[in-house]
Write a protein that holds these residues in place. Structure first.
Motif, PDB file in Angstrom:
ATOM      1  N   MET A   1      29.352  -1.744 -26.555  1.00  0.00           N
ATOM      2  CA  MET A   1      29.847  -2.970 -27.185  1.00  0.00           C
ATOM      3  C   MET A   1      31.357  -3.097 -26.984  1.00  0.00           C
ATOM      4  SD  MET A   1      29.640  -4.087 -31.208  1.00  0.00           S
ATOM      5  CE  MET A   1      27.900  -4.504 -31.261  1.00  0.00           C
ATOM      6  N   SER A   2      31.809  -4.317 -26.738  1.00  0.00           N
ATOM      7  CA  SER A   2      33.253  -4.539 -26.602  1.00  0.00           C
ATOM      8  C   SER A   2      33.876  -4.786 -27.970  1.00  0.00           C
ATOM      9  CB  SER A   2      33.534  -5.734 -25.700  1.00  0.00           C
ATOM     10  OG  SER A   2      33.207  -6.924 -26.384  1.00  0.00           O
ATOM     11  N   ILE A   3      35.192  -4.582 -28.015  1.00  0.00           N
ATOM     12  CA  ILE A   3      35.921  -4.850 -29.261  1.00  0.00           C
ATOM     13  C   ILE A   3      35.747  -6.317 -29.651  1.00  0.00           C
ATOM     14  CG2 ILE A   3      38.211  -4.832 -30.329  1.00  0.00           C
ATOM     15  CD1 ILE A   3      37.374  -2.056 -29.678  1.00  0.00           C
ATOM     16  N   ALA A   4      35.743  -7.179 -28.649  1.00  0.00           N
ATOM     17  CA  ALA A   4      35.591  -8.619 -28.947  1.00  0.00           C
ATOM     18  C   ALA A   4      34.250  -8.877 -29.633  1.00  0.00           C
ATOM     19  CB  ALA A   4      35.702  -9.436 -27.667  1.00  0.00           C
TER      20      ALA A   4
ATOM     21  N   LEU B   1      32.540  -6.736 -31.399  1.00  0.00           N
ATOM     22  CA  LEU B   1      32.592  -6.178 -32.748  1.00  0.00           C
ATOM     23  C   LEU B   1      33.334  -7.122 -33.689  1.00  0.00           C
ATOM     24  CD1 LEU B   1      31.927  -3.739 -34.583  1.00  0.00           C
ATOM     25  CD2 LEU B   1      34.220  -2.893 -34.088  1.00  0.00           C
TER      26      LEU B   1
END
Lengths: 399, 399
Positions: A128-131, A133
C-alpha cells in the motif's frame, strides 16, 4: 441455521449483524472467519479458547478460519518513551511467536487447508502507498477514533496516546476489508475496532462482517479476568494435571459460569452443578467440571485418569491424603514463622506475598497478616498456594 | 550576519532558532530554504510575496530555495462528506498548478539552478513503507497534534477533523527532514507544523530548521488579511495599473504598514509617509507607496508611467478628471435608484452587494442601505467600486 446461532449464543455476549449472519449461514457459501492476532509471545488460556471453540464449531460446518498475523503493526512496536523508533520485535521473533501461536491454536482449531488459512497483514500494507493510507484516514474522524473506550480512559488518566496507536483501529478495520472477512469472534475490548471494520467494508463496497463478542469469565481467583500478569489463568498448554488442579481450586460460585463457558456439558447439567450446595456436593460439581474441561482438551481417557488420581490424592474434605509433616519447637509463633519452618527454601518476601495474596490458610482459615499470632497445641494444617500443604506438629522444645 | 538578520527582521514576526540562524549564516555554507506549498491553484498576492522577497534576499547571498510541491498530500485531497475517497485534483491538474506556481514565484525569486531547486514530497512518500510512516507517527502524540490552534478552534466550533488532516502536520514536519531544510519562512498559521519539523529533524539526528514567521498586513479594505474569497488582495499577476489603482484605494491608516512590509523604501521615508496628514498629503503618500510597489515588480520606468497616468486621470481631490454624466428625472430617489440609473446593466443583487460591502459613496459619503433617500438638487458624484464613477445630474421631469 438458527440452531448454529443458538449453539454460538451459549458463549456470545453481543452480535452485530445477526440478520447478516443468519443469511450468510443459509447461503451455503463457505464463510471467512477473521481471527486476528498480534505477534507478541502468545500464551493462550481457556478464555481465548472460548472464541476458538466457536470458530471450531463453524469449521466443523465447513467454514474457513483465516488466521491473520498482524505482523506489520507488531513490527512497528510501541515507541512510547523512546527517543527513536525501534521495533520491539525482530522479524525472527515475530516468526517464532507466529509458530508458537499456530501450535497453541491447533489445540482447538482444525488446521487443514480446506478450513484454515494463514495470512499476514504485511501482505497488503507492504503493497500500500502512503497516499492510499491517507485516503483511508480520510474516511474517519479524529473524534470517532477518540470515542474508543480505551482512549477515553487513557485521556482521563492523563496518559498519552501515540499517533500510531490512535490510527491502529483504522489498520485493524481495513484488515477486515482486505481479507474479505464475513465474521469475526472477539473479546468485547475489540468491538470498537471490528465495528470500524464494518464501516470500512461498506465504504469500500464490500458486505460488512458480522461481529460476535464473547462472554468473559473471571480468573481462577474469582476476581479479574484471566491474565498472565495476575497468574490466575488456565493455559491451553498446561498439563492435564495442572488444568485439573487449577479447576478444583476455583471459588464454588464460579463453577456454573466455567461449566457453561468452558465446557459443552448440557445446560441442564450445568444448572444442576450450580445448584449443588457447599461441602462434598460442591466438590463433586467441581470434579465434574474439571473432568469435562480435561476431556475437551485431552480426551475422556486422560480425564478419567486425572479424576482417579485426584480422588486418590485428596480426602473427601479436599485435603491431600498425604501431607508432609513439619515439627515446630515452640508453643507460640506467628504465621510467618510457621511458613518459614514449612518452606525453608522460600524467600521471606515470597512468603509475605503469598500471605498478601490470600493464598495461605491455617486449618482452613485464611490469614494475611504475617504477624498473626498462632498458638500450637494440636497439629495444624497449613496450606500455602493451591497445592502446597503441610501438617505442623508442635514439639515441646528442650529450652 | 547580523545585518542580514536585521534586513529580514523588517518583515519578521517571530524567529524560532535565532542563534542557529546566526551561526549558519556565519558558516559560509549554502543554506537550504524550504518553501513548501500545496498544489491547489495558486494566486499569489503581496502578502505571499513578503516571504518570497525574504527568500530572494537570501538567494542574493548565495543561498538556495527548495521549492517543495506537496503533491502527495494534494493528491489525497479532502474527502470530507464523501462516501468514497476521491482525489480532488488529477495529476494533470497538479502539474498545471505547479507550472502556474513556478511562473508566479519567478516574479520574485531567482530560478537559476544554483539557488533554486524544485522537489515534490511524493519523492519520499512514494518510497516510504506504511511501517515507516507508523514509526513516524510513534514520535508524536495525539495530544500534541490536537494542541494546534486550528484543530482546537474546529473542535470548539463542533466541526470534525479527518484523521488524514490530523496527521498532516506529521507529513509536513517530515518533509523538513527529508529535504534537509535549514530554514523556512512561513505565515504564522504554519508555525505549529514547522516547529514539529524541528522536533522530527532532531529526533532523526539532523540539525533543526530555523523557522521565521512573517508579518501579516490587512487586505486593501483594511479589514481581514488578503484573501481570494474576500477579493481584497493585490495579486502578483495583476497589471501595473491594477496594482497602482488598488494601492490608491487603501485606507490612509494602512499606508505605513504597506510601505514597511511591501516595499524597500528606507524606514525613515516610511515614517514620513505615516506622518502625512489627510487630504492631499495623504494622497501623495499613497502615490509614493503605489509607485514603490510597482517599481519593485515592474521596474521604475513602468512605475513612472503609471504615476503620470494616474495624475492625468484623477484630480487632486482624487476624483477622475473625466467622469461620465448621468441624468436623473426626479427630485427624490433612493441610492439604489441612482445606482440602477448609473449602471443599468448590473443586476440588482450586485448593486445591493456593493452597498453592503461599503463600496458606494455619494459626494464622498459612504452609503450602505439601499433605501437611503437622496434629494437631487445639484449634481452629485457617485462612486461604486474602486474605479467606477458617475456624475448624477438632476433633470426636472416633464410629469
Amino acid at each position: 441455521m438458527n440452531s448454529v446461532i443458538e449453539r454460538l449464543r451459549r458463549t456470545t455476549d453481543t452480535i452485530v449483524g445477526a440478520d447478516d449472519l443468519r443469511e450468510r449461514l443459509a447461503s451455503g457459501r463457505q464463510l471467512r472467519i477473521k481471527y486476528g492476532v498480534d505477534c507478541t509471545a502468545p500464551d493462550l488460556h481457556l478464555g481465548h479458547a472460548v472464541n476458538l471453540w466457536m470458530m471450531r464449531q463453524l469449521q466443523d460446518l465447513g467454514h474457513r478460519v483465516v488466521f491473520l498475523l498482524g505482523d506489520l503493526t507488531t513490527r512497528v512496536g510501541d515507541p512510547t518513551g523512546r527517543s527513536e523508533t525501534r521495533p520491539v520485535l525482530t522479524p525472527e521473533q515475530i516468526d517464532a511467536n507466529a509458530a508458537s501461536f499456530l501450535e497453541q491454536v491447533s489445540l482447538v482449531l482444525r488446521t487443514d487447508p480446506d478450513v484454515f488459512e494463514v495470512r499476514r497483514n504485511s501482505e497488503w500494507y507492504d503493497a500500500m502507498s502512503i497516499a492510499e493510507l491517507l485516503g483511508l484516514f480520510g474516511q474517519v474522524t479524529q473524534a470517532q477514533l477518540m470515542s474508543r473506550d480505551m482512549f477515553r480512559e487513557r485521556v482521563a488518566a492523563g496518559r498519552e496516546i501515540g499517533v500510531h496507536e490512535l490510527v491502529y483501529p483504522v489498520l485493524q478495520a481495513y484488515d477486515s476489508f482486505a481479507m474479505r472477512s464475513d465474521l469475526t469472534i472477539v473479546g468485547s475490548d475489540q468491538l470498537f475496532n471490528e465495528q470500524l471494520g464494518r464501516v470500512f467494508q461498506q465504504r469500500l463496497g464490500s458486505p460488512p462482517q458480522v461481529v460476535l463478542t464473547t462472554t468473559i469469565t473471571p480468573g481462577i481467583d474469582g476476581r479479574a479476568k484471566q491474565s498472565k500478569s495476575l497468574n490466575n489463568y488456565i493455559g491451553l498448554t498446561d498439563s492435564p494435571r495442572d488444568k485439573f488442579g487449577k479447576l478444583m481450586s476455583i471459588p464454588d460460585e464460579l463453577v456454573e459460569a466455567y461449566a457453561r463457558v468452558y465446557t459443552e456439558l448440557p445446560l441442564p447439567t450445568v444448572a444442576a452443578l450450580a445448584a449443588a450446595g457447599g461441602g462434598r456436593a460442591a466438590r463433586d460439581a467441581k470434579l465434574r467440571l474439571a473432568a469435562a474441561v480435561v476431556t475437551r482438551y485431552h480426551g475422556a481417557g486422560v480425564a478419567k485418569a486425572e479424576l482417579d488420581s485426584f480422588r486418590h490424592t485428596f480426602t473427601d474434605h479436599g485435603e491431600p491424603a498425604n501431607i508432609p509433616a513439619v515439627t515446630y519447637a515452640a508453643e507460640r509463633a506467628t504465621i510467618l514463622d510457621l511458613l518459614q519452618a514449612a518452606r525453608p527454601t522460600e524467600s521471606n518476601s515470597n512468603l509475605r506475598r503469598l500471605l498478601r495474596q490470600g493464598a495461605v490458610t491455617l486449618n482452613g482459615e485464611r490469614l494475611t497478616d504475617p504477624a498473626t499470632p498462632v498458638s500450637l497445641t494440636t497439629p495444624l494444617t497449613l496450606k500455602s498456594g493451591p497445592r502446597t500443604w503441610h501438617r505442623i506438629t508442635p514439639v515441646r522444645s528442650s529450652g
